[in-house]
Design a protein around this motif. Structure first.
Motif, PDB file in Angstrom:
ATOM      1  N   ASN A  83       0.831  -1.190   0.000  1.00  0.00           N
ATOM      2  CA  ASN A  83       0.000   0.000   0.000  1.00  0.00           C
ATOM      3  C   ASN A  83       0.874   1.253   0.000  1.00  0.00           C
ATOM      4  OD1 ASN A  83      -1.510   2.280   1.085  1.00  0.00           O
ATOM      5  ND2 ASN A  83      -3.145   0.803   1.493  1.00  0.00           N
ATOM      6  N   GLU A  84       0.839   1.993  -1.103  1.00  0.00           N
ATOM      7  CA  GLU A  84       1.669   3.185  -1.246  1.00  0.00           C
ATOM      8  C   GLU A  84       1.361   4.230  -0.175  1.00  0.00           C
ATOM      9  OE1 GLU A  84       2.484   6.657  -4.552  1.00  0.00           O
ATOM     10  OE2 GLU A  84       1.963   4.645  -5.263  1.00  0.00           O
ATOM     11  N   ASP A  85       0.084   4.397   0.172  1.00  0.00           N
ATOM     12  CA  ASP A  85      -0.289   5.385   1.190  1.00  0.00           C
ATOM     13  C   ASP A  85       0.305   5.046   2.555  1.00  0.00           C
ATOM     14  OD1 ASP A  85      -1.746   6.881  -0.651  1.00  0.00           O
ATOM     15  OD2 ASP A  85      -3.638   5.845  -0.204  1.00  0.00           O
ATOM     16  N   GLU A  86       0.331   3.770   2.901  1.00  0.00           N
ATOM     17  CA  GLU A  86       0.905   3.361   4.188  1.00  0.00           C
ATOM     18  C   GLU A  86       2.413   3.605   4.211  1.00  0.00           C
ATOM     19  OE1 GLU A  86      -0.305  -0.420   5.788  1.00  0.00           O
ATOM     20  OE2 GLU A  86      -2.349  -0.153   5.040  1.00  0.00           O
ATOM     21  N   TYR A 120      10.691   3.763  -3.295  1.00  0.00           N
ATOM     22  CA  TYR A 120      11.738   3.354  -2.368  1.00  0.00           C
ATOM     23  C   TYR A 120      12.317   4.613  -1.726  1.00  0.00           C
ATOM     24  CZ  TYR A 120      16.078   1.525  -0.493  1.00  0.00           C
ATOM     25  OH  TYR A 120      17.102   1.197   0.355  1.00  0.00           O
ATOM     26  N   GLY A 121      12.637   4.533  -0.446  1.00  0.00           N
ATOM     27  CA  GLY A 121      13.275   5.644   0.240  1.00  0.00           C
ATOM     28  C   GLY A 121      13.914   5.186   1.539  1.00  0.00           C
ATOM     29  N   GLN A 122      14.673   6.102   2.173  1.00  0.00           N
ATOM     30  CA  GLN A 122      15.361   5.789   3.423  1.00  0.00           C
ATOM     31  C   GLN A 122      15.267   6.970   4.380  1.00  0.00           C
ATOM     32  OE1 GLN A 122      19.420   4.580   2.774  1.00  0.00           O
ATOM     33  NE2 GLN A 122      18.899   3.308   1.027  1.00  0.00           N
ATOM     34  N   VAL A 123      15.102   6.657   5.654  1.00  0.00           N
ATOM     35  CA  VAL A 123      15.012   7.658   6.724  1.00  0.00           C
ATOM     36  C   VAL A 123      15.782   7.146   7.932  1.00  0.00           C
ATOM     37  CG1 VAL A 123      13.407   8.617   8.447  1.00  0.00           C
ATOM     38  CG2 VAL A 123      12.762   8.593   6.055  1.00  0.00           C
ATOM     39  N   THR A 124      16.445   8.060   8.640  1.00  0.00           N
ATOM     40  CA  THR A 124      16.951   7.754   9.972  1.00  0.00           C
ATOM     41  C   THR A 124      16.035   8.485  10.939  1.00  0.00           C
ATOM     42  OG1 THR A 124      19.209   7.539   9.164  1.00  0.00           O
ATOM     43  CG2 THR A 124      18.934   7.890  11.537  1.00  0.00           C
ATOM     44  N   ASP A 125      15.372   7.752  11.831  1.00  0.00           N
ATOM     45  CA  ASP A 125      14.392   8.387  12.713  1.00  0.00           C
ATOM     46  C   ASP A 125      15.066   9.132  13.864  1.00  0.00           C
ATOM     47  OD1 ASP A 125      14.908   6.580  14.861  1.00  0.00           O
ATOM     48  OD2 ASP A 125      13.220   5.295  14.351  1.00  0.00           O
ATOM     49  N   PHE A 136      12.179   1.873   2.978  1.00  0.00           N
ATOM     50  CA  PHE A 136      10.783   1.712   2.596  1.00  0.00           C
ATOM     51  C   PHE A 136      10.740   1.204   1.170  1.00  0.00           C
ATOM     52  CE2 PHE A 136      11.196   4.897   5.781  1.00  0.00           C
ATOM     53  CZ  PHE A 136      10.160   4.629   6.655  1.00  0.00           C
ATOM     54  N   ASN A 137       9.916   0.183   0.936  1.00  0.00           N
ATOM     55  CA  ASN A 137       9.888  -0.452  -0.370  1.00  0.00           C
ATOM     56  C   ASN A 137       8.457  -0.868  -0.695  1.00  0.00           C
ATOM     57  OD1 ASN A 137      10.999  -1.437  -2.705  1.00  0.00           O
ATOM     58  ND2 ASN A 137      11.938  -3.221  -1.757  1.00  0.00           N
ATOM     59  N   LEU A 138       7.921  -0.355  -1.817  1.00  0.00           N
ATOM     60  CA  LEU A 138       6.598  -0.754  -2.278  1.00  0.00           C
ATOM     61  C   LEU A 138       6.695  -2.145  -2.891  1.00  0.00           C
ATOM     62  CD1 LEU A 138       3.627   0.041  -2.771  1.00  0.00           C
ATOM     63  CD2 LEU A 138       4.352   0.928  -4.993  1.00  0.00           C
ATOM     64  N   ASP A 139       5.917  -3.066  -2.372  1.00  0.00           N
ATOM     65  CA  ASP A 139       5.893  -4.437  -2.877  1.00  0.00           C
ATOM     66  C   ASP A 139       4.793  -4.539  -3.920  1.00  0.00           C
ATOM     67  OD1 ASP A 139       5.801  -7.134  -3.379  1.00  0.00           O
ATOM     68  OD2 ASP A 139       5.330  -7.727  -1.332  1.00  0.00           O
ATOM     69  N   SER A 140       5.181  -4.559  -5.168  1.00  0.00           N
ATOM     70  CA  SER A 140       4.217  -4.645  -6.276  1.00  0.00           C
ATOM     71  C   SER A 140       3.814  -6.095  -6.548  1.00  0.00           C
ATOM     72  CB  SER A 140       4.817  -4.024  -7.537  1.00  0.00           C
ATOM     73  OG  SER A 140       5.946  -4.780  -7.945  1.00  0.00           O
ATOM     74  N   GLY A 141       4.382  -7.007  -5.803  1.00  0.00           N
ATOM     75  CA  GLY A 141       4.128  -8.423  -6.039  1.00  0.00           C
ATOM     76  C   GLY A 141       5.075  -9.014  -7.070  1.00  0.00           C
ATOM     77  N   GLU A 142       5.967  -8.171  -7.612  1.00  0.00           N
ATOM     78  CA  GLU A 142       6.903  -8.616  -8.636  1.00  0.00           C
ATOM     79  C   GLU A 142       8.295  -8.829  -8.082  1.00  0.00           C
ATOM     80  OE1 GLU A 142       6.759  -5.716 -11.746  1.00  0.00           O
ATOM     81  OE2 GLU A 142       4.591  -5.860 -11.936  1.00  0.00           O
ATOM     82  N   MET A 143       8.490  -8.655  -6.783  1.00  0.00           N
ATOM     83  CA  MET A 143       9.822  -8.797  -6.194  1.00  0.00           C
ATOM     84  C   MET A 143      10.297 -10.234  -6.350  1.00  0.00           C
ATOM     85  SD  MET A 143       9.286  -6.493  -2.783  1.00  0.00           S
ATOM     86  CE  MET A 143      10.967  -6.656  -2.237  1.00  0.00           C
ATOM     87  N   GLU A 144      11.457 -10.397  -6.970  1.00  0.00           N
ATOM     88  CA  GLU A 144      12.011 -11.750  -7.191  1.00  0.00           C
ATOM     89  C   GLU A 144      12.708 -12.275  -5.951  1.00  0.00           C
ATOM     90  OE1 GLU A 144      14.306 -12.279 -10.699  1.00  0.00           O
ATOM     91  OE2 GLU A 144      13.035 -10.946 -11.857  1.00  0.00           O
ATOM     92  N   PHE A 145      13.331 -11.371  -5.212  1.00  0.00           N
ATOM     93  CA  PHE A 145      14.036 -11.809  -4.000  1.00  0.00           C
ATOM     94  C   PHE A 145      14.275 -10.642  -3.106  1.00  0.00           C
ATOM     95  CE2 PHE A 145      17.270 -11.018  -7.173  1.00  0.00           C
ATOM     96  CZ  PHE A 145      18.289 -10.393  -6.517  1.00  0.00           C
TER      97      PHE A 145
END
Length: 142
Positions: A90-93, A120-125, A133-142
């Motif tokens: 979910n892109e919004d999440e 995709y992005g990166q944050v240090t809190d 952060f990575n959007l899983d489109s269902g196409e991730m091979e590994f």
């Protein structure tokens, strides 16, 4: 949706991931190298770093553990080489968690499309914890 562990190594990632795969009896891991990615003339890879591991993943007893060599030229601090990776369909999440975790922290990499993810992005809190952060489109091979 998952929060996975991401381990970063200083040039010996391939050895480490193969070692852990053997120890835990997983499938032979797929390994993506920095050289496998499309070349960017603005950010050329230093010579001899093409075969460093950009990404690999093992499923160890139901938990995803991801692996990478440190990006060439970036500082490596042993002990600080573990990040959490928020993977969601979910892109919004993703955007919401990214925005909230960046408040009081530091944006390392703006959310953007990459060759492996539409988002995709990166944050240090604010506590110094590094997040990917990575959007899983269902196409991730590994």
């Amino acid at each position: 949706m998952s929060v996975d562990i991401y381990l970063t190594f200083n040039g010996n990632c391939r050895e480490a991931v193969l070692f852990y795969a053997e120890i835990f009896g997983t499938e032979k891991p797929k390994i993506m190298t920095f050289g496998d990615q499309p070349a960017n003339p603005e950010y050329p890879l230093p010579e001899g770093t093409e075969n460093l591991v950009m990404h690999s993943r093992l499923n160890i007893d139901g938990s995803n553990v991801m692996f990478s060599d440190n990006f060439p030229g970036m500082p490596f601090v042993e002990g600080n080489n573990i990040t959490l990776s928020f993977i969601n369909k979910n892109e919004d999440e993703i955007r919401s968690a990214y925005d909230k975790l960046s408040k009081g922290g530091e944006i390392v990499l703006e959310l953007q499309e990459t060759s492996w993810s539409k988002l995709y992005g990166q944050v240090t809190d604010k506590f110094g914890i590094h997040w990917q952060f990575n959007l899983d489109s269902g196409e991730m091979e590994f």
